[in-house]
Design a protein around this motif. Structure first.
Motif, PDB file in Angstrom:
ATOM      1  N   SER A  98       0.831  -1.197   0.000  1.00  0.00           N
ATOM      2  CA  SER A  98       0.000   0.000   0.000  1.00  0.00           C
ATOM      3  C   SER A  98       0.869   1.252   0.000  1.00  0.00           C
ATOM      4  CB  SER A  98      -0.898   0.009   1.241  1.00  0.00           C
ATOM      5  OG  SER A  98      -1.581   1.223   1.354  1.00  0.00           O
ATOM      6  N   ASP A  99       0.328   2.315  -0.592  1.00  0.00           N
ATOM      7  CA  ASP A  99       1.011   3.603  -0.539  1.00  0.00           C
ATOM      8  C   ASP A  99       0.691   4.348   0.749  1.00  0.00           C
ATOM      9  OD1 ASP A  99       2.284   3.300  -2.952  1.00  0.00           O
ATOM     10  OD2 ASP A  99       0.704   4.299  -4.089  1.00  0.00           O
ATOM     11  N   GLU A 100      -0.296   3.846   1.508  1.00  0.00           N
ATOM     12  CA  GLU A 100      -0.653   4.487   2.764  1.00  0.00           C
ATOM     13  C   GLU A 100       0.326   4.052   3.847  1.00  0.00           C
ATOM     14  OE1 GLU A 100      -4.652   3.273   3.529  1.00  0.00           O
ATOM     15  OE2 GLU A 100      -5.486   4.742   2.137  1.00  0.00           O
ATOM     16  N   PRO A 101       0.790   4.973   4.653  1.00  0.00           N
ATOM     17  CA  PRO A 101       1.694   4.605   5.741  1.00  0.00           C
ATOM     18  C   PRO A 101       0.932   3.874   6.843  1.00  0.00           C
ATOM     19  CG  PRO A 101       1.134   6.899   5.892  1.00  0.00           C
ATOM     20  CD  PRO A 101       0.530   6.396   4.615  1.00  0.00           C
ATOM     21  N   THR A 102       1.635   3.093   7.642  1.00  0.00           N
ATOM     22  CA  THR A 102       1.011   2.488   8.813  1.00  0.00           C
ATOM     23  C   THR A 102       1.232   3.371  10.027  1.00  0.00           C
ATOM     24  OG1 THR A 102       2.986   1.183   9.247  1.00  0.00           O
ATOM     25  CG2 THR A 102       1.239   0.124   7.975  1.00  0.00           C
ATOM     26  N   GLU A 103       2.191   4.288   9.911  1.00  0.00           N
ATOM     27  CA  GLU A 103       2.455   5.256  10.974  1.00  0.00           C
ATOM     28  C   GLU A 103       3.039   6.506  10.339  1.00  0.00           C
ATOM     29  OE1 GLU A 103       5.349   5.637  14.854  1.00  0.00           O
ATOM     30  OE2 GLU A 103       4.557   3.675  14.336  1.00  0.00           O
ATOM     31  N   GLU A 104       2.566   7.672  10.795  1.00  0.00           N
ATOM     32  CA  GLU A 104       3.007   8.919  10.182  1.00  0.00           C
ATOM     33  C   GLU A 104       2.908  10.051  11.199  1.00  0.00           C
ATOM     34  OE1 GLU A 104       2.160  10.027   5.768  1.00  0.00           O
ATOM     35  OE2 GLU A 104       0.440  10.637   6.956  1.00  0.00           O
ATOM     36  N   ILE A 117      -1.596   6.340  13.408  1.00  0.00           N
ATOM     37  CA  ILE A 117      -1.164   4.942  13.397  1.00  0.00           C
ATOM     38  C   ILE A 117      -2.330   4.064  12.976  1.00  0.00           C
ATOM     39  CG2 ILE A 117      -0.272   3.023  14.775  1.00  0.00           C
ATOM     40  CD1 ILE A 117       0.987   5.077  16.645  1.00  0.00           C
ATOM     41  N   GLN A 118      -2.071   3.155  12.022  1.00  0.00           N
ATOM     42  CA  GLN A 118      -3.088   2.183  11.648  1.00  0.00           C
ATOM     43  C   GLN A 118      -3.031   1.052  12.670  1.00  0.00           C
ATOM     44  OE1 GLN A 118      -2.601   0.132   7.924  1.00  0.00           O
ATOM     45  NE2 GLN A 118      -4.745  -0.477   7.894  1.00  0.00           N
ATOM     46  N   GLU A 119      -4.156   0.815  13.310  1.00  0.00           N
ATOM     47  CA  GLU A 119      -4.251  -0.251  14.300  1.00  0.00           C
ATOM     48  C   GLU A 119      -5.463  -1.100  13.941  1.00  0.00           C
ATOM     49  OE1 GLU A 119      -2.122   1.681  18.131  1.00  0.00           O
ATOM     50  OE2 GLU A 119      -4.162   2.391  17.758  1.00  0.00           O
ATOM     51  N   GLU A 120      -5.184  -2.292  13.449  1.00  0.00           N
ATOM     52  CA  GLU A 120      -6.197  -3.187  12.888  1.00  0.00           C
ATOM     53  C   GLU A 120      -6.901  -2.455  11.752  1.00  0.00           C
ATOM     54  OE1 GLU A 120      -8.477  -5.160  15.914  1.00  0.00           O
ATOM     55  OE2 GLU A 120      -6.671  -5.515  17.116  1.00  0.00           O
ATOM     56  N   ASP A 121      -8.222  -2.288  11.802  1.00  0.00           N
ATOM     57  CA  ASP A 121      -8.949  -1.648  10.701  1.00  0.00           C
ATOM     58  C   ASP A 121      -9.199  -0.161  10.918  1.00  0.00           C
ATOM     59  OD1 ASP A 121      -9.107  -4.042   9.347  1.00  0.00           O
ATOM     60  OD2 ASP A 121     -11.045  -4.586  10.223  1.00  0.00           O
ATOM     61  N   LEU A 122      -8.640   0.409  11.984  1.00  0.00           N
ATOM     62  CA  LEU A 122      -8.876   1.812  12.308  1.00  0.00           C
ATOM     63  C   LEU A 122      -7.596   2.623  12.210  1.00  0.00           C
ATOM     64  CD1 LEU A 122     -11.170   1.348  15.431  1.00  0.00           C
ATOM     65  CD2 LEU A 122     -11.888   1.952  13.113  1.00  0.00           C
ATOM     66  N   TRP A 123      -7.763   3.941  12.101  1.00  0.00           N
ATOM     67  CA  TRP A 123      -6.654   4.891  12.097  1.00  0.00           C
ATOM     68  C   TRP A 123      -6.786   5.751  13.341  1.00  0.00           C
ATOM     69  CZ3 TRP A 123      -2.790   4.742   8.548  1.00  0.00           C
ATOM     70  CH2 TRP A 123      -2.995   3.902   7.459  1.00  0.00           C
ATOM     71  N   ASN A 124      -5.818   5.663  14.245  1.00  0.00           N
ATOM     72  CA  ASN A 124      -5.847   6.430  15.488  1.00  0.00           C
ATOM     73  C   ASN A 124      -4.836   7.568  15.423  1.00  0.00           C
ATOM     74  OD1 ASN A 124      -7.813   4.860  16.821  1.00  0.00           O
ATOM     75  ND2 ASN A 124      -6.285   3.301  17.253  1.00  0.00           N
ATOM     76  N   VAL A 125      -5.226   8.704  15.979  1.00  0.00           N
ATOM     77  CA  VAL A 125      -4.356   9.872  16.056  1.00  0.00           C
ATOM     78  C   VAL A 125      -3.990  10.061  17.525  1.00  0.00           C
ATOM     79  CG1 VAL A 125      -4.176  12.361  15.679  1.00  0.00           C
ATOM     80  CG2 VAL A 125      -5.438  10.937  14.047  1.00  0.00           C
ATOM     81  N   TYR A 126      -2.678  10.092  17.799  1.00  0.00           N
ATOM     82  CA  TYR A 126      -2.178  10.223  19.160  1.00  0.00           C
ATOM     83  C   TYR A 126      -1.415  11.532  19.327  1.00  0.00           C
ATOM     84  CZ  TYR A 126      -3.249   5.281  19.773  1.00  0.00           C
ATOM     85  OH  TYR A 126      -3.886   4.068  19.861  1.00  0.00           O
ATOM     86  N   ASP A 133      -6.204  11.104  20.422  1.00  0.00           N
ATOM     87  CA  ASP A 133      -6.820  12.353  20.001  1.00  0.00           C
ATOM     88  C   ASP A 133      -8.044  12.100  19.129  1.00  0.00           C
ATOM     89  OD1 ASP A 133      -6.608  14.894  17.818  1.00  0.00           O
ATOM     90  OD2 ASP A 133      -6.348  15.403  19.937  1.00  0.00           O
ATOM     91  N   GLY A 134      -8.050  10.975  18.416  1.00  0.00           N
ATOM     92  CA  GLY A 134      -9.185  10.664  17.548  1.00  0.00           C
ATOM     93  C   GLY A 134      -9.028   9.306  16.897  1.00  0.00           C
ATOM     94  N   THR A 135     -10.163   8.716  16.499  1.00  0.00           N
ATOM     95  CA  THR A 135     -10.177   7.420  15.818  1.00  0.00           C
ATOM     96  C   THR A 135     -10.996   7.572  14.546  1.00  0.00           C
ATOM     97  OG1 THR A 135      -9.974   6.203  17.888  1.00  0.00           O
ATOM     98  CG2 THR A 135     -10.861   4.995  16.012  1.00  0.00           C
ATOM     99  N   PHE A 136     -10.480   7.026  13.438  1.00  0.00           N
ATOM    100  CA  PHE A 136     -11.116   7.197  12.139  1.00  0.00           C
ATOM    101  C   PHE A 136     -11.187   5.861  11.410  1.00  0.00           C
ATOM    102  CE2 PHE A 136      -9.042  11.007  13.546  1.00  0.00           C
ATOM    103  CZ  PHE A 136     -10.033  11.966  13.398  1.00  0.00           C
ATOM    104  N   ASN A 137     -12.171   5.761  10.500  1.00  0.00           N
ATOM    105  CA  ASN A 137     -12.371   4.520   9.756  1.00  0.00           C
ATOM    106  C   ASN A 137     -11.402   4.359   8.597  1.00  0.00           C
ATOM    107  OD1 ASN A 137     -14.559   3.507  11.288  1.00  0.00           O
ATOM    108  ND2 ASN A 137     -15.881   5.025  10.314  1.00  0.00           N
ATOM    109  N   SER A 138     -10.765   5.459   8.153  1.00  0.00           N
ATOM    110  CA  SER A 138      -9.847   5.364   7.018  1.00  0.00           C
ATOM    111  C   SER A 138      -8.692   6.350   7.191  1.00  0.00           C
ATOM    112  CB  SER A 138     -10.575   5.661   5.706  1.00  0.00           C
ATOM    113  OG  SER A 138     -10.930   7.030   5.631  1.00  0.00           O
TER     114      SER A 138
END
Length: 154
Positions: A98-104, A117-126, A133-138
């Protein structure tokens, strides 16, 4: 202006950096855990106070053709922050398929950093202190949120 010894003390406070003495009493510091081919964080720090820090993956800095910023007149706080952010900018990880990072890492104009950070099927912002700070579906939802809050990739 900080002395050479003061700059060395600040740089050496980052245990993840490895010192390499080069010609003319200059010193380089490498980040060997870089996710990229680029490993030089501090380049040609000289006893006269001149030296460079890599900012090629960061915004808000005027860099030379090698992505370096001259730190000759930086304060202690400025030097510490640019080195910390340089290391963070070299730590982004991408999956092979994938071109998407797993951590950025993202930063705003006040040098506040947030990590996506991608954690399982979610994207979490720390936040910097590790708080959620937030959890997102993509990835796109997470980056839209960060951009709307005034952050950009480093």
């Amino acid at each position: 202006m900080l002395t050479f010894e003061e700059k060395l003390a600040i740089i050496e406070s980052f245990p993840e950096l490895e010192r390499n003495d080069v010609s003319l009493r200059r010193v380089n510091f490498h980040y060997n855990d870089s996710s990229y081919d680029h490993k030089n964080v501090v380049y040609h720090l000289h006893p006269n106070g001149n030296g460079f820090v890599y900012a090629g993956k960061m915004t808000g800095f005027e860099t030379n053709d090698k992505g370096m910023v001259n730190v000759r007149d930086f304060t202690e706080k400025e030097l510490h922050e640019i080195i910390r952010n340089s290391i963070l900018s070299l730590t982004s990880k991408k999956t092979e398929d994938s071109d998407e990072p797993t951590e950025e890492v993202w930063m705003n104009d006040n040098t506040v950093t947030l990590t996506v950070i991608q954690e399982e099927d979610l994207w979490n912002v720390y936040s910097e202190d590790g708080g959620l700070d937030g959890t997102f579906n993509s990835y796109k939802e997470a980056t839209n949120y960060l951009e709307a809050e005034g952050f950009s990739r480093i």
